[in-house]
Scaffold this active site. Structure first.
Site, PDB file in Angstrom:
ATOM      1  N   HIS A 123       6.516 -30.058 -21.942  1.00 41.18           N
ATOM      2  CA  HIS A 123       5.812 -28.823 -21.627  1.00 41.18           C
ATOM      3  C   HIS A 123       4.940 -28.994 -20.389  1.00 41.18           C
ATOM      4  O   HIS A 123       3.798 -29.456 -20.472  1.00 41.18           O
ATOM      5  CB  HIS A 123       4.919 -28.408 -22.796  1.00 41.18           C
ATOM      6  CG  HIS A 123       5.659 -28.064 -24.042  1.00 41.18           C
ATOM      7  ND1 HIS A 123       6.329 -29.000 -24.775  1.00 41.18           N
ATOM      8  CD2 HIS A 123       5.840 -26.884 -24.686  1.00 41.18           C
ATOM      9  CE1 HIS A 123       6.888 -28.418 -25.824  1.00 41.18           C
ATOM     10  NE2 HIS A 123       6.612 -27.130 -25.779  1.00 41.18           N
ATOM     11  N   ARG A 148       9.940 -27.408 -20.000  1.00 40.21           N
ATOM     12  CA  ARG A 148       9.500 -26.012 -20.049  1.00 40.21           C
ATOM     13  C   ARG A 148       8.392 -25.814 -19.024  1.00 40.21           C
ATOM     14  O   ARG A 148       7.456 -26.618 -18.968  1.00 40.21           O
ATOM     15  CB  ARG A 148       8.988 -25.665 -21.443  1.00 40.21           C
ATOM     16  CG  ARG A 148       8.775 -24.184 -21.683  1.00 40.21           C
ATOM     17  CD  ARG A 148       8.141 -23.920 -23.034  1.00 40.21           C
ATOM     18  NE  ARG A 148       6.698 -24.118 -22.985  1.00 40.21           N
ATOM     19  CZ  ARG A 148       5.880 -23.871 -23.998  1.00 40.21           C
ATOM     20  NH1 ARG A 148       6.374 -23.450 -25.157  1.00 40.21           N
ATOM     21  NH2 ARG A 148       4.582 -24.073 -23.888  1.00 40.21           N
ATOM     22  N   TYR A 160      -0.532 -17.710 -21.873  1.00 42.49           N
ATOM     23  CA  TYR A 160       0.043 -18.599 -22.888  1.00 42.49           C
ATOM     24  C   TYR A 160       0.720 -19.807 -22.252  1.00 42.49           C
ATOM     25  O   TYR A 160       1.390 -19.713 -21.230  1.00 42.49           O
ATOM     26  CB  TYR A 160       1.079 -17.846 -23.739  1.00 42.49           C
ATOM     27  CG  TYR A 160       1.910 -18.785 -24.554  1.00 42.49           C
ATOM     28  CD1 TYR A 160       1.408 -19.330 -25.730  1.00 42.49           C
ATOM     29  CD2 TYR A 160       3.169 -19.191 -24.122  1.00 42.49           C
ATOM     30  CE1 TYR A 160       2.150 -20.242 -26.456  1.00 42.49           C
ATOM     31  CE2 TYR A 160       3.917 -20.096 -24.840  1.00 42.49           C
ATOM     32  CZ  TYR A 160       3.404 -20.618 -26.011  1.00 42.49           C
ATOM     33  OH  TYR A 160       4.131 -21.529 -26.713  1.00 42.49           O
ATOM     34  N   ASP A 210       9.113 -20.015 -21.876  1.00 43.72           N
ATOM     35  CA  ASP A 210       8.754 -19.318 -23.110  1.00 43.72           C
ATOM     36  C   ASP A 210       8.092 -17.982 -22.769  1.00 43.72           C
ATOM     37  O   ASP A 210       7.019 -17.942 -22.176  1.00 43.72           O
ATOM     38  CB  ASP A 210       7.798 -20.180 -23.933  1.00 43.72           C
ATOM     39  CG  ASP A 210       7.548 -19.621 -25.322  1.00 43.72           C
ATOM     40  OD1 ASP A 210       8.073 -18.531 -25.638  1.00 43.72           O
ATOM     41  OD2 ASP A 210       6.823 -20.274 -26.097  1.00 43.72           O
ATOM     42  N   HIS A 212       7.320 -15.859 -25.203  1.00 38.97           N
ATOM     43  CA  HIS A 212       6.374 -15.789 -26.326  1.00 38.97           C
ATOM     44  C   HIS A 212       6.195 -14.374 -26.858  1.00 38.97           C
ATOM     45  O   HIS A 212       5.072 -13.901 -27.064  1.00 38.97           O
ATOM     46  CB  HIS A 212       5.023 -16.400 -25.937  1.00 38.97           C
ATOM     47  CG  HIS A 212       4.369 -17.121 -27.081  1.00 38.97           C
ATOM     48  ND1 HIS A 212       3.202 -16.710 -27.676  1.00 38.97           N
ATOM     49  CD2 HIS A 212       4.741 -18.239 -27.752  1.00 38.97           C
ATOM     50  CE1 HIS A 212       2.869 -17.531 -28.646  1.00 38.97           C
ATOM     51  NE2 HIS A 212       3.793 -18.476 -28.721  1.00 38.97           N
ATOM     52  N   GLU A 236      12.802 -18.235 -24.088  1.00 39.45           N
ATOM     53  CA  GLU A 236      12.413 -18.351 -25.497  1.00 39.45           C
ATOM     54  C   GLU A 236      11.651 -17.117 -25.961  1.00 39.45           C
ATOM     55  O   GLU A 236      10.758 -16.638 -25.272  1.00 39.45           O
ATOM     56  CB  GLU A 236      11.539 -19.597 -25.650  1.00 39.45           C
ATOM     57  CG  GLU A 236      11.066 -19.890 -27.051  1.00 39.45           C
ATOM     58  CD  GLU A 236      10.189 -21.130 -27.077  1.00 39.45           C
ATOM     59  OE1 GLU A 236       9.299 -21.195 -27.955  1.00 39.45           O
ATOM     60  OE2 GLU A 236      10.367 -22.018 -26.220  1.00 39.45           O
ATOM     61  N   ARG A 283      15.594 -21.444 -33.406  1.00 42.07           N
ATOM     62  CA  ARG A 283      14.444 -22.324 -33.260  1.00 42.07           C
ATOM     63  C   ARG A 283      13.620 -22.459 -34.541  1.00 42.07           C
ATOM     64  O   ARG A 283      12.456 -22.861 -34.490  1.00 42.07           O
ATOM     65  CB  ARG A 283      13.543 -21.828 -32.120  1.00 42.07           C
ATOM     66  CG  ARG A 283      14.241 -21.812 -30.764  1.00 42.07           C
ATOM     67  CD  ARG A 283      13.245 -21.823 -29.626  1.00 42.07           C
ATOM     68  NE  ARG A 283      12.486 -23.054 -29.602  1.00 42.07           N
ATOM     69  CZ  ARG A 283      11.198 -23.159 -29.913  1.00 42.07           C
ATOM     70  NH1 ARG A 283      10.511 -22.102 -30.310  1.00 42.07           N
ATOM     71  NH2 ARG A 283      10.593 -24.316 -29.864  1.00 42.07           N
ATOM     72  N   HIS A 312      11.692 -25.701 -33.287  1.00 41.02           N
ATOM     73  CA  HIS A 312      10.269 -25.633 -32.968  1.00 41.02           C
ATOM     74  C   HIS A 312       9.612 -26.956 -33.348  1.00 41.02           C
ATOM     75  O   HIS A 312       9.830 -27.478 -34.427  1.00 41.02           O
ATOM     76  CB  HIS A 312       9.681 -24.491 -33.800  1.00 41.02           C
ATOM     77  CG  HIS A 312       8.268 -24.155 -33.538  1.00 41.02           C
ATOM     78  ND1 HIS A 312       7.757 -23.919 -32.280  1.00 41.02           N
ATOM     79  CD2 HIS A 312       7.229 -23.969 -34.394  1.00 41.02           C
ATOM     80  CE1 HIS A 312       6.473 -23.598 -32.368  1.00 41.02           C
ATOM     81  NE2 HIS A 312       6.130 -23.635 -33.645  1.00 41.02           N
ATOM     82  N   ASP A 316       1.045 -28.772 -33.436  1.00 43.22           N
ATOM     83  CA  ASP A 316       0.383 -28.267 -34.636  1.00 43.22           C
ATOM     84  C   ASP A 316       1.286 -28.420 -35.852  1.00 43.22           C
ATOM     85  O   ASP A 316       0.953 -27.953 -36.940  1.00 43.22           O
ATOM     86  CB  ASP A 316      -0.104 -26.829 -34.459  1.00 43.22           C
ATOM     87  CG  ASP A 316       1.017 -25.852 -34.128  1.00 43.22           C
ATOM     88  OD1 ASP A 316       2.191 -26.205 -34.308  1.00 43.22           O
ATOM     89  OD2 ASP A 316       0.711 -24.738 -33.683  1.00 43.22           O
ATOM     90  N   GLU A 339      12.148 -29.609 -29.341  1.00 45.15           N
ATOM     91  CA  GLU A 339      10.838 -29.513 -28.700  1.00 45.15           C
ATOM     92  C   GLU A 339      10.052 -30.793 -28.947  1.00 45.15           C
ATOM     93  O   GLU A 339      10.069 -31.340 -30.058  1.00 45.15           O
ATOM     94  CB  GLU A 339      10.067 -28.308 -29.244  1.00 45.15           C
ATOM     95  CG  GLU A 339       8.733 -28.071 -28.570  1.00 45.15           C
ATOM     96  CD  GLU A 339       8.071 -26.772 -29.002  1.00 45.15           C
ATOM     97  OE1 GLU A 339       7.112 -26.360 -28.330  1.00 45.15           O
ATOM     98  OE2 GLU A 339       8.520 -26.166 -30.005  1.00 45.15           O
ATOM     99  N   TRP A 402       0.642 -11.805 -29.006  1.00 50.85           N
ATOM    100  CA  TRP A 402       0.213 -13.027 -28.340  1.00 50.85           C
ATOM    101  C   TRP A 402       1.376 -14.006 -28.239  1.00 50.85           C
ATOM    102  O   TRP A 402       1.591 -14.631 -27.231  1.00 50.85           O
ATOM    103  CB  TRP A 402      -0.936 -13.712 -29.099  1.00 50.85           C
ATOM    104  CG  TRP A 402      -1.378 -14.958 -28.390  1.00 50.85           C
ATOM    105  CD1 TRP A 402      -2.108 -15.031 -27.216  1.00 50.85           C
ATOM    106  CD2 TRP A 402      -1.088 -16.308 -28.753  1.00 50.85           C
ATOM    107  NE1 TRP A 402      -2.282 -16.335 -26.844  1.00 50.85           N
ATOM    108  CE2 TRP A 402      -1.665 -17.145 -27.767  1.00 50.85           C
ATOM    109  CE3 TRP A 402      -0.398 -16.904 -29.791  1.00 50.85           C
ATOM    110  CZ2 TRP A 402      -1.576 -18.553 -27.820  1.00 50.85           C
ATOM    111  CZ3 TRP A 402      -0.304 -18.271 -29.857  1.00 50.85           C
ATOM    112  CH2 TRP A 402      -0.888 -19.097 -28.876  1.00 50.85           C
TER     113      TRP A 402
END
Length: 402
Positions: A123, A148, A160, A210, A212, A236, A283, A312, A316, A339, A402
């Protein structure tokens, strides 16, 4: 019979907030499962502790499929991120136990290797073009073959996907951060900077982006057409996936590949997208889509329609999730890409033994089970710290995805 004897729900704030399920059998074998749902962690912890744990004690730990069906059908209230994340944690832990009992890594129980290593994407991001180019350069030098690219749209400081430091963490304490969003500015700006990335680095690597969930279907179609010269590996989540037939409009107007699924939780959530070939990559994640057992079903369905996996896997989700995902990645025939993000030092202190990155790929651990261990003493140093993901508002004050 190796019965389930102890069920523990472990919560720690080690770099990010994580919920981990640990199951211990009557033979003393322990298995780990990831139960993290960013921003709603304690809802899953309660679901496991208050509703599932009493059902598991005394059950045969080897009956993974039966336990999955028992928890899914037995609750009556099916699907949704809380339920499916809780079931996923149990499923991962039971696969971990089975691997340890037979002395094999989980991927061997799934049919063994279909490939030698798993392609991952990193990323890169930047607050402006020079910082994005610098970050892209660093990822290329580290050996990433798929990257990405996300860049802050001028005038929208909370764009984002843009890191503020070495580790990407969009969540914040107190109330959710409210960020300005303008679709018009994004549509004008993003294709331009993605083009400059290609001008700088060429076409000998995979470039991803992405969206998003930010665009309407016709806006996403326009975006996909605008970025066709950049030959994206995928765009994405171009539009929210609740009305899935709208992806047909995007498909009709662009050849840019489409990846969808990180907020979807079951095979029924992606069935229409897959069977109508409205996407190229699914994903769904092992943690939020029912664990190894259910994610394998999704990937098997996808294989029938030439849809590939793209699980994904942000930070987190815990290293337990990464280990489970890579176990599937290495085994399935229709793998696409995984990812991959670098875990915070605190996370690495608590979770040990997960798949390691080298030259653009990761490989699964050869240790029995999932190969991840949880350090209770280290976890105790990092108490849970409630945080919320941001929300986006347009200039007129109305809420946007978001």
């Amino acid at each position: 019979m190796s019965a389930i004897e102890k069920v523990e729900v472990l919560v720690t704030g080690a770099g990010r907030n994580f919920v981990t399920l640990r199951i211990t059998t009557s033979d003393g074998v322990q298995g780990l499962g990831d139960a993290t749902l960013n921003g709603r962690e304690l809802s899953v912890a309660s679901y496991l502790r208050d509703h599932i744990a009493p059902l598991l004690k005394g059950r045969d730990s080897t009956r993974i499929e039966d336990t999955w069906q028992y928890l899914y059908k037995g609750a009556y209230w099916r699907r949704g991120p809380v339920t499916m994340t809780a079931i996923a944690a149990v499923d991962m832990a039971l696969w971990d136990i089975k691997g340890k009992v037979v002395g094999l890594p989980v991927y061997q129980l799934l049919g063994g290797k279909s490939r030698d290593k798993v392609l991952v994407y990193g990323h890169a991001s930047g607050s402006d073009l020079p910082s994005l180019i610098d970050d892209m350069t660093e990822f290329r030098e580290r050996g990433y073959q798929a990257i990405r690219a996300q860049m802050a749209v001028p005038g929208m400081g909370g764009t984002y996907g843009v890191r503020k430091g070495a580790i990407y963490e969009p969540a914040a304490a107190d109330l959710p951060d409210e960020q300005l969003w303008s679709t018009e500015m994004y549509l004008k700006f993003a294709p331009d900077y993605l083009g400059k990335v290609r001008e700088e680095f060429g076409f000998d690597f995979h470039l991803l982006h992405d969206v998003h969930h930010r665009l309407t279907p016709i806006e996403a179609a326009r975006f996909g057409k605008d970025v066709e010269p950049m030959r994206l590996f995928w765009m994405e989540d171009p539009t929210p996936a609740e009305n899935q037939e709208t992806f047909r409009l995007i498909r009709e107007h662009t050849t840019t590949p489409i990846a969808v699924g990180e907020v979807l939780n079951s095979i029924w959530d992606v069935q229409h997208l897959i069977t109508n070939q409205l996407i190229d990559y699914v994903r769904t994640s092992v943690t939020h889509a029912g664990g190894i057992t259910h994610l394998r079903r999704i990937f098997d369905l996808a294989a029938l329609y030439q849809v590939r996996s793209g699980s994904h896997g942000p930070t987190d989700l815990s290293p337990v999730s990464l280990a489970a995902a890579v176990s599937l990645d290495i085994a399935i025939p229709n793998f696409g890409i995984q990812e991959h993000m670098v875990f915070a030092p605190e996370t690495q202190e608590v979770f040990r033994g997960y798949p390691q990155f080298a030259a653009g790929y990761v490989t699964p651990s050869e240790a029995p089970g999932l190969g991840v261990e949880y350090d209770d003493a280290a976890a105790a140093k990092f108490p849970y710290d409630p945080k919320y993901l941001p929300v986006a508002r347009r200039a007129d004050g109305s809420l946007h995805d978001w």
